[in-house]
Motif scaffolding. Structure first.
Motif, PDB file in Angstrom:
ATOM      1  N   GLY A  44       0.813  -1.206   0.000  1.00 51.77           N
ATOM      2  CA  GLY A  44       0.000   0.000   0.000  1.00 51.77           C
ATOM      3  C   GLY A  44       0.848   1.258   0.000  1.00 51.77           C
ATOM      4  O   GLY A  44       1.952   1.290  -0.546  1.00 51.77           O
ATOM      5  N   ILE A  45       0.327   2.289   0.637  1.00 55.48           N
ATOM      6  CA  ILE A  45       1.008   3.585   0.693  1.00 55.48           C
ATOM      7  C   ILE A  45       1.723   3.718   2.032  1.00 55.48           C
ATOM      8  O   ILE A  45       1.101   3.565   3.084  1.00 55.48           O
ATOM      9  N   PRO A  46       3.023   3.998   2.018  1.00 53.71           N
ATOM     10  CA  PRO A  46       3.754   4.142   3.283  1.00 53.71           C
ATOM     11  C   PRO A  46       3.338   5.402   4.032  1.00 53.71           C
ATOM     12  O   PRO A  46       3.044   6.435   3.428  1.00 53.71           O
ATOM     13  N   ILE A  47       3.309   5.294   5.352  1.00 54.72           N
ATOM     14  CA  ILE A  47       2.951   6.416   6.221  1.00 54.72           C
ATOM     15  C   ILE A  47       4.099   6.633   7.200  1.00 54.72           C
ATOM     16  O   ILE A  47       4.467   5.710   7.933  1.00 54.72           O
ATOM     17  N   PRO A  48       4.691   7.815   7.223  1.00 54.45           N
ATOM     18  CA  PRO A  48       5.824   8.065   8.122  1.00 54.45           C
ATOM     19  C   PRO A  48       5.441   7.889   9.585  1.00 54.45           C
ATOM     20  O   PRO A  48       4.282   8.025   9.972  1.00 54.45           O
ATOM     21  N   GLU A  49       6.448   7.594  10.391  1.00 53.77           N
ATOM     22  CA  GLU A  49       6.220   7.392  11.818  1.00 53.77           C
ATOM     23  C   GLU A  49       5.819   8.694  12.504  1.00 53.77           C
ATOM     24  O   GLU A  49       5.980   9.782  11.952  1.00 53.77           O
ATOM     25  N   ILE A  50       5.313   8.550  13.707  1.00 49.49           N
ATOM     26  CA  ILE A  50       4.958   9.699  14.531  1.00 49.49           C
ATOM     27  C   ILE A  50       5.552   9.467  15.914  1.00 49.49           C
ATOM     28  O   ILE A  50       5.508   8.354  16.439  1.00 49.49           O
ATOM     29  N   SER A  51       6.144  10.495  16.490  1.00 55.16           N
ATOM     30  CA  SER A  51       6.760  10.343  17.807  1.00 55.16           C
ATOM     31  C   SER A  51       5.691  10.324  18.896  1.00 55.16           C
ATOM     32  O   SER A  51       4.543  10.728  18.676  1.00 55.16           O
ATOM     33  N   HIS A  52       6.087   9.861  20.064  1.00 55.96           N
ATOM     34  CA  HIS A  52       5.155   9.804  21.188  1.00 55.96           C
ATOM     35  C   HIS A  52       4.682  11.207  21.562  1.00 55.96           C
ATOM     36  O   HIS A  52       3.506  11.421  21.881  1.00 55.96           O
ATOM     37  N   GLY A  53       5.607  12.165  21.504  1.00 53.80           N
ATOM     38  CA  GLY A  53       5.234  13.541  21.814  1.00 53.80           C
ATOM     39  C   GLY A  53       4.277  14.124  20.793  1.00 53.80           C
ATOM     40  O   GLY A  53       3.320  14.821  21.140  1.00 53.80           O
ATOM     41  N   GLU A  54       4.516  13.830  19.511  1.00 55.78           N
ATOM     42  CA  GLU A  54       3.639  14.329  18.456  1.00 55.78           C
ATOM     43  C   GLU A  54       2.232  13.766  18.590  1.00 55.78           C
ATOM     44  O   GLU A  54       1.242  14.488  18.441  1.00 55.78           O
ATOM     45  N   MET A  55       2.134  12.470  18.859  1.00 50.88           N
ATOM     46  CA  MET A  55       0.804  11.864  18.903  1.00 50.88           C
ATOM     47  C   MET A  55      -0.016  12.395  20.076  1.00 50.88           C
ATOM     48  O   MET A  55      -1.240  12.501  19.985  1.00 50.88           O
ATOM     49  N   ALA A  56       0.660  12.762  21.163  1.00 56.27           N
ATOM     50  CA  ALA A  56      -0.057  13.316  22.309  1.00 56.27           C
ATOM     51  C   ALA A  56      -0.765  14.611  21.935  1.00 56.27           C
ATOM     52  O   ALA A  56      -1.840  14.923  22.458  1.00 56.27           O
ATOM     53  N   VAL A  57      -0.169  15.357  21.003  1.00 58.62           N
ATOM     54  CA  VAL A  57      -0.774  16.615  20.559  1.00 58.62           C
ATOM     55  C   VAL A  57      -1.756  16.379  19.414  1.00 58.62           C
ATOM     56  O   VAL A  57      -2.880  16.902  19.424  1.00 58.62           O
ATOM     57  N   ILE A  58      -1.354  15.584  18.423  1.00 56.73           N
ATOM     58  CA  ILE A  58      -2.212  15.328  17.265  1.00 56.73           C
ATOM     59  C   ILE A  58      -3.542  14.709  17.689  1.00 56.73           C
ATOM     60  O   ILE A  58      -4.585  14.957  17.071  1.00 56.73           O
ATOM     61  N   ALA A  59      -3.527  13.924  18.765  1.00 61.26           N
ATOM     62  CA  ALA A  59      -4.768  13.301  19.244  1.00 61.26           C
ATOM     63  C   ALA A  59      -5.836  14.353  19.544  1.00 61.26           C
ATOM     64  O   ALA A  59      -7.028  14.127  19.310  1.00 61.26           O
ATOM     65  N   GLY A  60      -5.409  15.495  20.054  1.00 60.16           N
ATOM     66  CA  GLY A  60      -6.361  16.552  20.367  1.00 60.16           C
ATOM     67  C   GLY A  60      -6.908  17.270  19.146  1.00 60.16           C
ATOM     68  O   GLY A  60      -7.934  17.953  19.228  1.00 60.16           O
ATOM     69  N   TYR A  61      -6.219  17.131  18.017  1.00 59.93           N
ATOM     70  CA  TYR A  61      -6.643  17.794  16.784  1.00 59.93           C
ATOM     71  C   TYR A  61      -7.216  16.809  15.769  1.00 59.93           C
ATOM     72  O   TYR A  61      -7.581  17.208  14.663  1.00 59.93           O
ATOM     73  N   ARG A  62      -7.299  15.547  16.143  1.00 63.26           N
ATOM     74  CA  ARG A  62      -7.707  14.530  15.175  1.00 63.26           C
ATOM     75  C   ARG A  62      -9.052  14.832  14.525  1.00 63.26           C
ATOM     76  O   ARG A  62      -9.202  14.739  13.301  1.00 63.26           O
ATOM     77  N   ASN A  63     -10.045  15.170  15.314  1.00 65.68           N
ATOM     78  CA  ASN A  63     -11.376  15.415  14.752  1.00 65.68           C
ATOM     79  C   ASN A  63     -11.362  16.573  13.756  1.00 65.68           C
ATOM     80  O   ASN A  63     -11.999  16.499  12.693  1.00 65.68           O
ATOM     81  N   ARG A  64     -10.634  17.630  14.075  1.00 69.33           N
ATOM     82  CA  ARG A  64     -10.528  18.769  13.151  1.00 69.33           C
ATOM     83  C   ARG A  64      -9.852  18.347  11.854  1.00 69.33           C
ATOM     84  O   ARG A  64     -10.273  18.740  10.759  1.00 69.33           O
ATOM     85  N   ILE A  65      -8.809  17.543  11.979  1.00 71.53           N
ATOM     86  CA  ILE A  65      -8.069  17.091  10.796  1.00 71.53           C
ATOM     87  C   ILE A  65      -8.953  16.221   9.901  1.00 71.53           C
ATOM     88  O   ILE A  65      -9.038  16.434   8.688  1.00 71.53           O
TER      89      ILE A  65
END
Length: 212
Positions: A44-65
């Motif tokens: 399939g299509i590769p998806i770059p990794e996400i750091s633990h710190g990044e995911m803690a923040v992105i989780a709060g913006y997931r619905n908006r994204i």
């Protein structure tokens, strides 16, 4: 004229809960029959990794994204596939409802949380190049970057921080680790209890109706 339900109104909330609990346990059962690792064909299509710190923040913006991406019109197939993966992966991770799935790297749901948040991040970055979504996407990125700096999360990593993902491979919860994770075990045990309670309550209500 529409035919009315044969069940009384008092029974409907119980039946709705029964259906929801059964759906969740069915998803758990289906997932446990497969490998939980993200290793696979990688066709399939590769998806770059996400750091633990990044995911803690992105989780709060997931619905908006996801909302912004779902409304985008100037998309291509790779973008739509990554977006679809982000949504499917989110459901496999119990819609982010398991305690500690994002913050606790020992959670059996942490790896699958990495997967859906890495996909959400990839979708967000891709939208910066879309004429209609660039402004909103850039605003989310600016907010997320500022929050990471404010919370000092940029350098925080965990055992899954270096793991890349692929749309061909669904990452499932690590079911064998649930008994060792108290928070996850408590939630799933409660869910099983609710399922049985609702089942017997619904059975009792239906039994009363049949005897009338």
């Amino acid at each position: 004229m529409l035919r009315q339900s044969q069940y009384p109104n008092s029974a409907k909330p119980w039946l709705a809960k029964l259906g929801l609990a059964a759906l969740l346990l069915s998803a758990a059962g289906n997932a446990s029959a497969h490998n939980s690792s993200s290793a696979g064909s990688h066709a399939g299509i590769p998806i770059p990794e996400i750091s633990h710190g990044e995911m803690a923040v992105i989780a709060g913006y997931r619905n908006r994204i996801i909302n912004l991406a779902s409304q985008a019109t100037d998309t291509n197939e790779p973008f739509r596939r990554v977006l679809n993966y982000a949504q499917i992966q989110y459901s496999y991770c119990f819609w982010g409802r398991m305690p500690g799935s994002v913050a606790d790297e020992r959670s059996p749901f942490n790896e699958c949380a990495h997967a859906y948040l890495a996909a959400a991040k990839a979708v967000l970055i891709a939208m910066r190049a879309m004429p209609q979504e660039a402004g909103a996407a850039s605003a989310i990125i600016a907010d997320a970057d500022a929050e990471m700096v404010r919370r000092g999360l940029s350098l925080i990593t965990c055992r899954f921080s270096g793991e890349a993902f692929n749309t061909a491979d669904i990452v499932r919860p690590r079911w064998s680790e649930i008994p060792m994770h108290a928070a996850s075990m408590a939630v799933l045990s409660s869910l099983v209890g609710i399922l049985f309670g609702v089942y017997f309550a619904a059975k009792r209500l239906l039994g009363r109706q049949s005897s009338v």
